[in-house]
Design a protein around this motif. Structure first.
Motif, PDB file in Angstrom:
ATOM      1  N   PRO A  58      83.880  69.471  41.855  1.00  0.00           N
ATOM      2  CA  PRO A  58      84.428  70.487  42.749  1.00  0.00           C
ATOM      3  C   PRO A  58      85.946  70.497  42.818  1.00  0.00           C
ATOM      4  CG  PRO A  58      83.625  68.640  44.015  1.00  0.00           C
ATOM      5  CD  PRO A  58      83.271  68.364  42.589  1.00  0.00           C
ATOM      6  N   LEU A  59      86.606  69.478  42.300  1.00  0.00           N
ATOM      7  CA  LEU A  59      88.061  69.436  42.457  1.00  0.00           C
ATOM      8  C   LEU A  59      88.805  69.841  41.196  1.00  0.00           C
ATOM      9  CD1 LEU A  59      88.413  66.163  44.550  1.00  0.00           C
ATOM     10  CD2 LEU A  59      88.167  68.496  45.335  1.00  0.00           C
ATOM     11  N   THR A  60      88.067  70.362  40.208  1.00  0.00           N
ATOM     12  CA  THR A  60      88.690  70.682  38.921  1.00  0.00           C
ATOM     13  C   THR A  60      89.891  71.612  39.059  1.00  0.00           C
ATOM     14  OG1 THR A  60      86.495  70.531  37.972  1.00  0.00           O
ATOM     15  CG2 THR A  60      88.192  71.489  36.589  1.00  0.00           C
ATOM     16  N   VAL A  61      89.781  72.620  39.914  1.00  0.00           N
ATOM     17  CA  VAL A  61      90.863  73.605  39.969  1.00  0.00           C
ATOM     18  C   VAL A  61      91.793  73.390  41.167  1.00  0.00           C
ATOM     19  CG1 VAL A  61      89.605  75.380  38.745  1.00  0.00           C
ATOM     20  CG2 VAL A  61      89.382  75.229  41.206  1.00  0.00           C
ATOM     21  N   ILE A  62      91.663  72.229  41.817  1.00  0.00           N
ATOM     22  CA  ILE A  62      92.493  71.972  42.993  1.00  0.00           C
ATOM     23  C   ILE A  62      93.780  71.256  42.576  1.00  0.00           C
ATOM     24  CG2 ILE A  62      92.493  70.916  45.293  1.00  0.00           C
ATOM     25  CD1 ILE A  62      90.298  72.962  44.962  1.00  0.00           C
ATOM     26  N   ASP A  63      94.880  71.623  43.211  1.00  0.00           N
ATOM     27  CA  ASP A  63      96.159  70.959  42.926  1.00  0.00           C
ATOM     28  C   ASP A  63      96.037  69.458  43.193  1.00  0.00           C
ATOM     29  OD1 ASP A  63      97.327  73.260  42.242  1.00  0.00           O
ATOM     30  OD2 ASP A  63      98.360  73.590  44.150  1.00  0.00           O
ATOM     31  N   PRO A  64      96.657  68.647  42.333  1.00  0.00           N
ATOM     32  CA  PRO A  64      96.506  67.192  42.458  1.00  0.00           C
ATOM     33  C   PRO A  64      96.805  66.671  43.860  1.00  0.00           C
ATOM     34  CG  PRO A  64      97.659  67.734  40.449  1.00  0.00           C
ATOM     35  CD  PRO A  64      97.438  69.018  41.166  1.00  0.00           C
ATOM     36  N   HIS A  65      97.858  67.169  44.523  1.00  0.00           N
ATOM     37  CA  HIS A  65      98.213  66.580  45.813  1.00  0.00           C
ATOM     38  C   HIS A  65      97.199  66.965  46.897  1.00  0.00           C
ATOM     39  CE1 HIS A  65     100.032  70.540  46.205  1.00  0.00           C
ATOM     40  NE2 HIS A  65     100.002  70.364  47.496  1.00  0.00           N
ATOM     41  N   LEU A  66      96.397  68.014  46.634  1.00  0.00           N
ATOM     42  CA  LEU A  66      95.379  68.391  47.621  1.00  0.00           C
ATOM     43  C   LEU A  66      94.050  67.696  47.364  1.00  0.00           C
ATOM     44  CD1 LEU A  66      96.129  72.182  47.945  1.00  0.00           C
ATOM     45  CD2 LEU A  66      96.483  70.422  49.679  1.00  0.00           C
ATOM     46  N   LYS A  67      93.917  67.139  46.143  1.00  0.00           N
ATOM     47  CA  LYS A  67      92.652  66.501  45.797  1.00  0.00           C
ATOM     48  C   LYS A  67      92.342  65.369  46.747  1.00  0.00           C
ATOM     49  CE  LYS A  67      92.251  67.575  40.943  1.00  0.00           C
ATOM     50  NZ  LYS A  67      91.974  67.168  39.597  1.00  0.00           N
ATOM     51  N   TRP A  68      93.342  64.537  46.996  1.00  0.00           N
ATOM     52  CA  TRP A  68      93.152  63.388  47.887  1.00  0.00           C
ATOM     53  C   TRP A  68      92.678  63.833  49.247  1.00  0.00           C
ATOM     54  CZ3 TRP A  68      92.566  58.411  47.596  1.00  0.00           C
ATOM     55  CH2 TRP A  68      92.992  57.758  46.430  1.00  0.00           C
ATOM     56  N   GLN A  69      93.398  64.852  49.751  1.00  0.00           N
ATOM     57  CA  GLN A  69      93.108  65.364  51.078  1.00  0.00           C
ATOM     58  C   GLN A  69      91.665  65.854  51.178  1.00  0.00           C
ATOM     59  OE1 GLN A  69      96.413  67.940  51.891  1.00  0.00           O
ATOM     60  NE2 GLN A  69      95.316  68.757  53.635  1.00  0.00           N
ATOM     61  N   LEU A  70      91.277  66.668  50.173  1.00  0.00           N
ATOM     62  CA  LEU A  70      89.950  67.267  50.204  1.00  0.00           C
ATOM     63  C   LEU A  70      88.881  66.191  50.067  1.00  0.00           C
ATOM     64  CD1 LEU A  70      89.403  70.203  50.577  1.00  0.00           C
ATOM     65  CD2 LEU A  70      89.026  70.428  48.137  1.00  0.00           C
ATOM     66  N   ARG A  71      89.195  65.188  49.236  1.00  0.00           N
ATOM     67  CA  ARG A  71      88.222  64.136  49.002  1.00  0.00           C
ATOM     68  C   ARG A  71      88.023  63.311  50.262  1.00  0.00           C
ATOM     69  NH1 ARG A  71      90.022  62.260  43.849  1.00  0.00           N
ATOM     70  NH2 ARG A  71      91.302  60.778  44.970  1.00  0.00           N
ATOM     71  N   SER A  72      89.121  63.055  50.997  1.00  0.00           N
ATOM     72  CA  SER A  72      88.921  62.257  52.210  1.00  0.00           C
ATOM     73  C   SER A  72      88.227  63.077  53.285  1.00  0.00           C
ATOM     74  CB  SER A  72      90.240  61.665  52.708  1.00  0.00           C
ATOM     75  OG  SER A  72      91.257  62.595  52.602  1.00  0.00           O
ATOM     76  N   SER A  73      88.460  64.407  53.319  1.00  0.00           N
ATOM     77  CA  SER A  73      87.689  65.165  54.317  1.00  0.00           C
ATOM     78  C   SER A  73      86.211  65.203  53.941  1.00  0.00           C
ATOM     79  CB  SER A  73      88.246  66.577  54.544  1.00  0.00           C
ATOM     80  OG  SER A  73      88.677  67.166  53.374  1.00  0.00           O
TER      81      SER A  73
END
Lengths: 362, 305
Positions: free
Chosen positions: A167-182
């Protein structure tokens, strides 16, 4: 809420599979516990998306059964299973607002209006989407869209498991962390089974309690991130997890000693049960192989040293075979000759790729 | 940043300018020239100012009357065929196969009407619909339906509309099919997981994703039907009476039939302006729709999963 059982599951895309080479997914037996956070990790084309689509019901397996809490759902259509799926590329309904997007699965299931409103508000606040509820979903950023696709799964109170397909393929790298922790927070808060497909080891190891590593259509190891790191059950797991991956060197084992092109390495245990004729390899992670001064330990040739900031990794050669090792602080290497010290408990022996347990270990 | 200035660059522009001048500007200026003059033959011309235009745009005059009659007739025709061809085209596209050898077969069959010269299309239907020998015309009359496109206005209109639908629905269908094919599978899968009905999938996924190709289809079909000449000319010749005399047919009658060059020139300029205006409206709508699309580029359109 359900545990998901895969019972002798296998899948071939061609209609008349003859041998194992025709199967994209070789026989799998696995139980996904209710409430677990799983990652399905493997390189592209290893069959992990196929497996995910079988669980969600988008693909019907060639053989075997899928059970949700013991109930056979193998031939049930997707909409009849309590499954939500988040795809690689965010899927939103362009013409609808965020609110309408979130309400869509409930509206289709004829949930009473008041419940829909309450549920949508609740999930939106969980996902930080409350502020954009009345905006058109089409104009939002990729990560917000991905949250919407996730939200469409979460609003359904009957959902047993949520499947994530990279699900994070198209997400900007700096937002990946955020989305993953949520995601992790949601998992804790909602007690949902989550299965997360990825080819990125960092994503898998940070998200999941249990990582299922797949290679070439079959599961090669299931375990916690720690187990995968400390006891890779297959040379593939050793290579794939860790950065750099495990050193795998062709070896011969006699008693408690392994020989790499004649160089002896002491082993912590004996391996009397090695199958004859098998390809024997020695595996040790670079983290447990330390470079020392020349003349001590196993003689190696240093090709170059990469400074990774916190650590230094040496690219070395052991009897002509490429390997990697950590360089301890304060050690400086003159020329290209050096020694190598291996942590005895962290040396593994593999026969035809599979780990062999030693006997009489320390 | 400073732009380099070099007068020799004009040499590169000159050929284009020459070609456009001879292909567009000179012919149009000839028409403009005719539109402000009157002639009684013998190559003698008299200045008439804006007289023809005033007459043309005043429905109470003979010229204005026939112009507006043809214009409304033409707009009605365009509206009718759009109302039929667009929904029908979408329906056909939705029912076309999505993979396998059937795709190629369907595409070929669909493309056939588009490959037939317009004159031939007119001739086919002219013969096919004849009440005395045509399969369709004879069959209808045999069933007891009074059908004769050379004598009856309604029959003539139905025949022309059916002919146009037969000829051009394929185009709309093929465009819609292209639009449908570009929708990634994940959308359908997500819709299934969300429990969407077939109708909901159509209105929430397929129709929005077809918006752009549909706009192009409507534009193409509108312009084409608004400028239609060959097929009705071959089929009915504009008759019975003036019942199927569309703008371009009327224009030819005026210019070549009556040799009223001034009136015809004024009419063709106004005709041309209407076409340009409609094009401009469509272009504006389309670029706005495009901004929604490209201003926020969606990666799923670029990488099929």
């Amino acid at each position: 809420m359900a545990s998901i059982t895969l019972d002798h599951l296998a899948h071939a895309y061609r209609p008349d599979p003859r041998g194992p080479q025709d199967y994209q997914l070789k026989e799998i037996n696995h139980v996904w516990r209710q409430g677990g956070a799983y990652a399905l990790l493997g390189p592209s084309g290893c069959g992990k998306t196929t497996l995910l689509n079988i669980i969600s019901g988008l693909v019907t397996p060639t053989t075997g059964r899928i059970l949700f809490d013991g109930r056979d759902v193998t031939h049930l259509p997707t909409e009849a299973r309590n499954i939500a799926q988040v795809f690689q590329f965010p899927v939103v309904y362009d013409t609808m607002t965020v609110r309408e997007n979130l309400a869509f699965p409930l509206k289709n299931r004829h949930v009473p209006r008041a419940d829909i409103v309450r549920r949508v508000e609740e999930i939106a606040s969980r996902l930080d989407l409350s502020a954009v509820l009345d905006r058109k979903a089409q104009n939002l950023t990729a990560d917000a869209k991905q949250k919407i696709s996730l939200g469409r799964g979460l609003v359904r109170s009957d959902v047993a498991a949520i499947l994530f397909d990279e699900p994070l393929t198209v997400i900007d790298p700096h937002l990946k962390w955020q989305l993953r922790s949520s995601l992790k927070e949601l998992h804790r808060a909602l007690d949902l089974t989550m299965i997360y497909v990825t080819h990125d080891q960092t994503e898998a190891l940070t998200f999941a309690d249990t990582v299922v590593v797949m290679h070439d259509g079959s599961v090669v190891q299931t375990g916690s991130p720690e187990e995968l790191f400390l006891r890779p059950a297959h040379t593939f797991v050793g290579h794939f997890i860790g950065s750099p991956g495990m050193n795998v060197l062709p070896a011969e084992v006699r008693g408690r000693t392994a020989y790499i092109e004649g160089i002896a390495i002491a082993l912590p245990s004996a391996y009397p049960a090695l199958p004859p004729g098998a390809r024997i390899e020695l595996g040790v992670r670079p983290e447990f192989a330390e470079l020392t001064r020349a003349g001590t330990g196993v003689p190696v040739k240093v090709r170059r040293i990469d400074d990774l900031g916190r650590t230094r990794i040496a690219r070395i050669e052991i009897a002509g075979h490429a390997a990697a090792a950590t360089v301890p602080e304060g050690l400086s290497i003159e020329g290209d000759a050096a020694g190598l010290k291996l942590e005895p408990g962290q040396i593994h022996i593999y026969a035809d790729g599979a780990r062999v347990a030693g006997e009489g270990g320390a | 940043m400073e732009k380099p200035i070099n007068n020799r660059a004009w040499l590169l522009v000159a050929p284009v300018f020459l070609i456009v001048a001879f292909s567009a500007i000179v012919p149009i200026m000839t028409v403009v020239n005719y539109s402000v003059q009157d002639t009684f033959g013998n190559n003698q011309f008299f200045w008439n100012g804006l007289g023809w235009f005033q007459e043309l745009l005043d429905p109470s005059t003979e010229l204005g009357g026939r112009f507006f009659a043809a214009l409304w007739r033409n707009l009605a025709f365009s509206a009718i065929i759009l109302a039929i061809e667009v929904p029908l085209g979408i329906l056909v596209a939705l029912s076309m196969p999505r993979e396998g050898w059937k795709v190629a077969a369907t595409l070929v069959v669909m493309a056939l009407p588009l490959l037939i010269p317009w004159n031939v299309v007119g001739t086919i239907w002219q013969v096919f619909a004849r009440a005395d020998i045509g399969l369709l015309g004879y069959g209808l009359n045999w069933l007891g339906i009074d059908y004769n496109y050379t004598g009856d206005t309604l029959s003539a209109w139905i025949t022309i509309v059916v002919m146009d639908v037969w000829h051009w629905t394929s185009l709309v269908a093929l465009l819609c099919y292209a639009g449908l094919k570009s929708i990634p599978d994940a959308y359908y899968q997500a819709a299934r997981i969300d429990g969407a009905s077939r109708w909901a999938i159509f209105t929430t996924i397929q129709l929005p994703k077809m918006k752009r190709v549909l706009l192009i289809a409507v534009l193409l079909r509108f312009m084409d039907s608004f400028m239609i000449y060959t097929e009705p000319f071959v089929l009915t010749g504009g008759g019975p009476g003036n019942a199927t005399t569309f703008l371009s047919i009327d224009l030819v009658k005026l210019a070549l039939g009556q040799f009223d060059l001034g009136k015809a020139a004024a009419m063709s300029l106004v005709y041309n302006l209407i076409v340009l205006a409609v094009c401009w409206v469509f272009y504006t709508v389309m670029t706005h729709a495009g901004q929604d699309y490209d201003g926020n580029r969606r990666p799923q359109e670029e990488t099929p999963a």
